[in-house]
Design an enzyme around this catalytic site. Structure first.
Site, mmCIF file in Angstrom:
data_model
loop_
_atom_site.group_PDB
_atom_site.id
_atom_site.type_symbol
_atom_site.label_atom_id
_atom_site.label_comp_id
_atom_site.label_asym_id
_atom_site.label_seq_id
_atom_site.Cartn_x
_atom_site.Cartn_y
_atom_site.Cartn_z
ATOM 1 C CG HIS A 198 -39.131 -53.689 -93.619
ATOM 2 N ND1 HIS A 198 -39.661 -54.000 -94.850
ATOM 3 C CD2 HIS A 198 -38.882 -54.866 -93.001
ATOM 4 C CE1 HIS A 198 -39.743 -55.313 -94.977
ATOM 5 N NE2 HIS A 198 -39.275 -55.864 -93.877
ATOM 6 C CE LYS A 243 -36.005 -55.543 -96.512
ATOM 7 N NZ LYS A 243 -35.827 -55.597 -95.073
ATOM 8 C CG ASP A 290 -17.896 -43.903 -104.663
ATOM 9 O OD1 ASP A 290 -17.671 -43.651 -103.469
ATOM 10 O OD2 ASP A 290 -17.138 -44.583 -105.372
ATOM 11 C CE LYS A 311 -39.914 -57.075 -98.653
ATOM 12 N NZ LYS A 311 -40.745 -58.158 -98.155
ATOM 13 C CG ASP A 331 -50.685 -53.089 -118.534
ATOM 14 O OD1 ASP A 331 -51.246 -54.164 -118.244
ATOM 15 O OD2 ASP A 331 -51.253 -51.997 -118.495
#
Length: 973
Positions: free
Chosen positions: A487, A489, A494, A924, A929
């Site tokens: 899952h 990404k 380089d 996600k 704080d």
């Protein structure tokens, strides 16, 4: 000419292909000198040394104090070349052998030169026009005689003969004088042949110095140990050499499957090369966290150990890490001990890759010193895709990409009519033609369940260029993995910049902060990129520019996501993770395919920065006992951090660092593991050089790390752990100053000025992940994302802000849902109620799951299942958080925690009907704080957090997170 790269697929879809191999296209002048992770490709004329190395005799030892034979003396030689330093342990007999080998080479070269001159003289006289030049093929192969060149004649490489005599002739006198004379003699001889650049680049000398073409490439780290070994697990190596595992003909009874290779030990891996002057990578074992390995008498993990062979003429050892075990042989028992000591020293606890760091992660915290760790965030696909496109356009060496779904026809910039060159496949083709190596790792889906069609993507990508390599994983029949997915990404360019977050490079993800629901006529979302999975998933991939939805009837589903760019050591941590996954997939999918190479991880300082820079030349490390266990960073007054670095205080959670997840329950009593933050207790590695254990001296590791450990330019940094929180008054004072700075406009004038892109800010960060044996080939399950969630929430002082595609979690004692993010939130809210402190939890999730079908449709079981588990987490039943909070605080529960969704409106065409759709929250993200942020690919559910299921990668960092809060506030206004 484009050719499809072979890949071994299982019986579900593909046949086995053999014999296809690509020839690397010569790169155009633009790419820089960076080395590829697949193999360090250098020009044929390249030499190991481009300047003279320096060597000095550190010590001389003899096996017997009463022995006065100089030939039995052993020498400890320190060699330095540029920033590389290493120690050699050589006997006088080895020096003598080298001397005669070089003299033999010089003789053969001179003989070859004279033959050429005689042949030319005879031809000038008209005699022997076809006279062949006599060659001794066996001799030539042995000493590798080079072709004659006028500027590199045998005389230019003449080996001094008189300098070696003091090394081998008898020396009379006291024992002390023998060693002294031998030391002076050896130093003189080394100065002779190390003073000639042609001589030091000879194969025999490079072998004597234990160097190869890989030794001095700084991207792979300091030089540790190199030498010939024999292995039996590799396919037959195509070589002209007839030498097998034993050089002597009397040992021809050895198994023919064993063959000689060149082994290279680096701080993070052990690589096997076909030859020290051949860059072909045959195999590699990458050092990783592993609690299941053997331990020595001190309780330390041992990567390598000596093994007993049935044949007394065989001397072997094995190396185990990352779920793999490699068996190797050497020519003597002494060499076995040398290798075992060197490999085990390379994993020194607690600095090595074999030690779990904070949260149980494979990667240490970065940015605790000024090491170049910076981060930059991007809100929504428009800004993120534009940045990714810019980085790809500037790639010079290699590109790593892994996605759950990848669409080669995706435009990274819009309007697409004016940015045709920004299409992903065109961008990759442009760089591949310039010599950039591109490695793409795709999730191989179960085609009956998903329509992302990774086979189509693979075929399109392979047709781009031979420099594009593609693997799909897993094979479902052979692995038995049907339910879990890759899952992640990730885009890495380089080894300098890495993009991680929730955005796949696929259709439907591009969006702007306006989150438009319509696009008619198409200008921003062409064809299948006009995407609404709630209405229909793409059924055909033949024409991606053809609309899947009727734009006059259906709105698109806006897509909200967050991505971040990482620079510095943390970027190379992510690259190391990719290399692990790629190599594991390569071994399982295409072990014998030459077109799909193994990769080597680039070097970066693995020593956690809070350990500081050691200047102890005696290699003595002492444990500092501190009662308060505070982190105290001592720096010289000349070292000043930038203003943005000082404005945001450090908030490092210390406990629970390592969680006990037995039975999926954290429990009230947490297992706190802080041992990796301390130096080894009372460890002294100094030993007599005359002893064989001197070769196990870890001092050489410090010697070799010099020049590769992040250097602050002289300030000494020492760090101790803070367990008491920063003064509340100080925090308020800093927050007040920060906001006043914003109001003055010196950093950010308004939300609109901030836009979708954050500043590239200095940060303290750490890479965390969810992986296991099936996904990355590790020996243990790593759930550091889950651990980080729980730990950071417990340390929150004011608020927790969460955006996530799912919110499915459980409380303590819930045997159905294993992850404990909900438990952490519940405990923190109860603490706030007990202390009568203001504390808020804000959670933003999609209004409906992004699956096709209405809630009451017969085929929408997935939609109803996800909604059931989310409501069970939030408000339904005895395991929900609102039910438990109501039992304790009553109606005040909503003062502590609240849930939100996003929605957009628009008209279908000019004057068309008004339509609305949810803004699908796919990000996600968690902010603590305004100081600590988690960004990555993991959802809040068991699939993403447990480690044994979906593979995920996250970044945990603390920097100017207030920028994120300011921008996200835009969605609620």
């Amino acid at each position: 000419m484009n050719r499809e790269q072979p890949e071994v697929e299982d019986e579900e879809e593909e046949d086995l292909h053999h014999g296809q191999r690509y020839v690397r296209m010569p790169p155009e002048p633009e790419p820089g000198p960076e080395a590829s992770s697949a193999s360090f490709r250098l020009p044929e004329s390249a030499r190991v040394f481009d300047e003279l190395p320096r060597a000095r005799i550190v010590a001389v030892s003899r096996p017997d104090a009463g022995d006065i034979t100089p030939m039995l003396l052993s020498y400890t030689v320190e060699v330095q070349y540029k920033q590389f330093r290493w120690l050699l342990y050589k006997k006088a007999s080895q020096v003598l052998y080298l001397h005669f080998t070089l003299k033999r080479r010089a003789f053969l070269e001179e003989f070859h030169e004279k033959q050429e001159q005689v042949k030319e003289w005879l031809q000038n006289l008209g005699l022997g026009e076809h006279m062949p030049v006599v060659h001794d093929d066996e001799e030539a192969d042995d000493v590798h005689v080079l072709p004659h060149h006028d500027d590199h004649s045998a005389k230019a490489r003449n080996v001094p003969s008189s300098a070696v005599l003091p090394v081998i002739r008898p020396a009379l006198g006291r024992q002390q004088s023998i060693s002294d004379r031998a030391k002076v003699a050896m130093q003189e001889y080394l100065n002779h042949f190390l003073g000639n650049l042609d001589i030091v680049n000879l194969r025999e000398v490079c072998k004597f110095l234990e160097v190869s073409l890989l030794s001095f490439l700084p991207e792979y780290g300091p030089k540790l140990k190199e030498d010939y070994v024999t292995v039996g697990h590799l396919p037959k190596i195509d070589t002209n050499s007839t030498e097998g595992c034993c050089s002597s003909s009397c040992f021809r009874f050895c198994s023919s499957s064993w063959q000689k290779v060149w082994a290279v030990l680096k701080p993070g891996f052990l690589a096997l090369l076909q030859d020290p002057f051949d860059p072909k990578l045959l195999d590699i074992i990458i050092f990783d966290v592993s609690h299941h390995l053997a331990r020595n008498g001190d309780g330390q993990i041992t990567l390598a150990k000596e093994i007993k062979e049935r044949n007394p003429l065989h001397f072997g050892f094995e190396v185990s890490s990352g779920g793999r075990t490699m068996k190797l042989r050497t020519r003597s028992s002494a060499k076995v001990k040398d290798w075992v000591a060197a490999i085990n020293a390379a994993r020194r606890l607690p600095e090595g890759w074999c030690h779990p760091h904070r949260f149980g992660s494979f990667a240490p915290p970065r940015g605790l010193t000024e090491d170049g760790s910076t981060v930059q965030w991007f809100i929504d696909g428009q800004s993120a895709f534009d940045a990714i496109a810019s980085s790809i356009e500037q790639a010079k060496s290699e590109i790593f990409i892994t996605d759950w779904w990848l669409c080669p026809e995706l435009y990274l910039r819009r309007p697409f009519q004016y940015h045709g060159s920004s299409r992903l496949d065109i961008l990759l083709e442009s760089r591949a033609k310039r010599g950039v190596q591109i490695y793409i790792l795709l999730y191989k889906e179960v085609s009956l369940a998903l329509k992302i069609n990774s086979m189509y993507s693979k075929q399109r990508l392979l047709n781009i260029h031979e420099n594009v390599k593609v693997l799909r994983y897993p094979d479902h029949f052979s692995t038995g993995i049907y339910l879990w997915s890759h899952h992640e990404k990730i885009v890495i360019v380089d080894n300098q910049v890495c993009y991680i977050g929730g955005l796949d490079l696929c259709f439907g993800r591009y969006d702007t902060p306006e989150h438009k629901v319509v696009d008619f006529p198409p200008s921003t979302w062409p064809g299948k990129d006009y995407y609404n999975p709630r209405e229909s998933e793409p059924n055909s991939w033949e024409d991606t520019m053809k609309d899947e939805l009727d734009r006059t009837k259906y709105p698109r589903m806006p897509w909200h996501d967050v991505q971040c760019a990482v620079y510095g050591p943390a970027c190379r941590d992510v690259a190391r993770h990719f290399v692990q996954r790629w190599n594991y997939a390569k071994r399982n999918k295409a072990p014998n395919e030459q077109a799909i190479p193994l990769l080597m991880p680039h070097h970066h300082m693995v020593i956690p920065h809070y350990m500081g820079n050691s200047k102890d030349t005696n290699c003595e490390t002492e444990s500092k006992q501190t009662q308060d266990k505070d982190i105290k960073v001592r720096r010289q007054s000349t070292l000043t951090a930038p203003a943005s670095y000082q404005d945001i205080p450090l908030l490092l959670p210390q406990e629970p660092d390592h969680l006990d997840l037995r039975n999926g329950d954290l429990g009230l009593k947490l297992d706190i593991n802080r041992g990796h933050l301390d130096h080894p207790s009372q460890t002294n590695f100094k030993q007599p050089l005359s002893n064989r254990k001197a070769k196990q001296d870890l001092c050489s590791q410090d010697l070799q790390m010099k020049g590769f450990v992040d250097n602050l330019g002289s300030p000494e940094v020492s760090v101790v752990i803070h367990h008491n929180n920063t003064s509340k008054a100080n925090v308020r004072h800093i927050d007040k100053e920060w906001w006043e700075t914003q109001e003055r406009g010196s950093q950010v004038a308004s939300v609109l000025d901030v836009g979708e892109v954050g500043p590239q800010a200095t940060c303290r960060c750490q890479v965390i992940r969810s992986v296991g044996p099936w996904s990355a080939g590790t020996t243990q399950i790593e759930g550091s994302i889950h651990n980080a969630y729980f730990s950071l929430i417990e340390k929150a002082e004011h608020f927790v802000y969460i955006e996530n595609q799912f919110f499915i979690s459980g409380l303590s004692g819930d045997d159905t849902i294993k992850n404990r993010v909900l438990e952490a939130l519940y405990r923190r809210i109860l603490r706030a109620e007990k202390e009568k402190r203001c504390f808020r939890v804000i959670i933003v999730i999609p209004l409906l799951p992004g699956f096709q079908g209405g809630i009451d449709d017969g085929g929408a079981a997935s939609v109803r299942a996800i909604m059931h588990w989310q409501y069970r987490t939030i408000c339904r039943g005895p395991n929900s958080i609102l039910k438990n909070l109501y039992d304790v605080v009553g109606s005040k529960a909503h003062d502590y925690i609240s849930f939100y969704g996003l929605r957009a409106h628009g008209r279908l065409g000019d004057g068309g009907p008004l339509v609305t759709n949810q803004i699908y929250v796919h990000s996600k993200l968690m902010i603590i704080d305004d100081r600590m942020t988690l960004i990555g690919s993991a959802n809040i559910n068991d699939r993403s957090l447990l480690g044994s299921r979906d593979s995920e990668v996250w970044l945990n960092y603390n920097s100017a997170c207030l920028y994120v809060c300011i921008l996200l506030k835009y969605y609620f206004e």
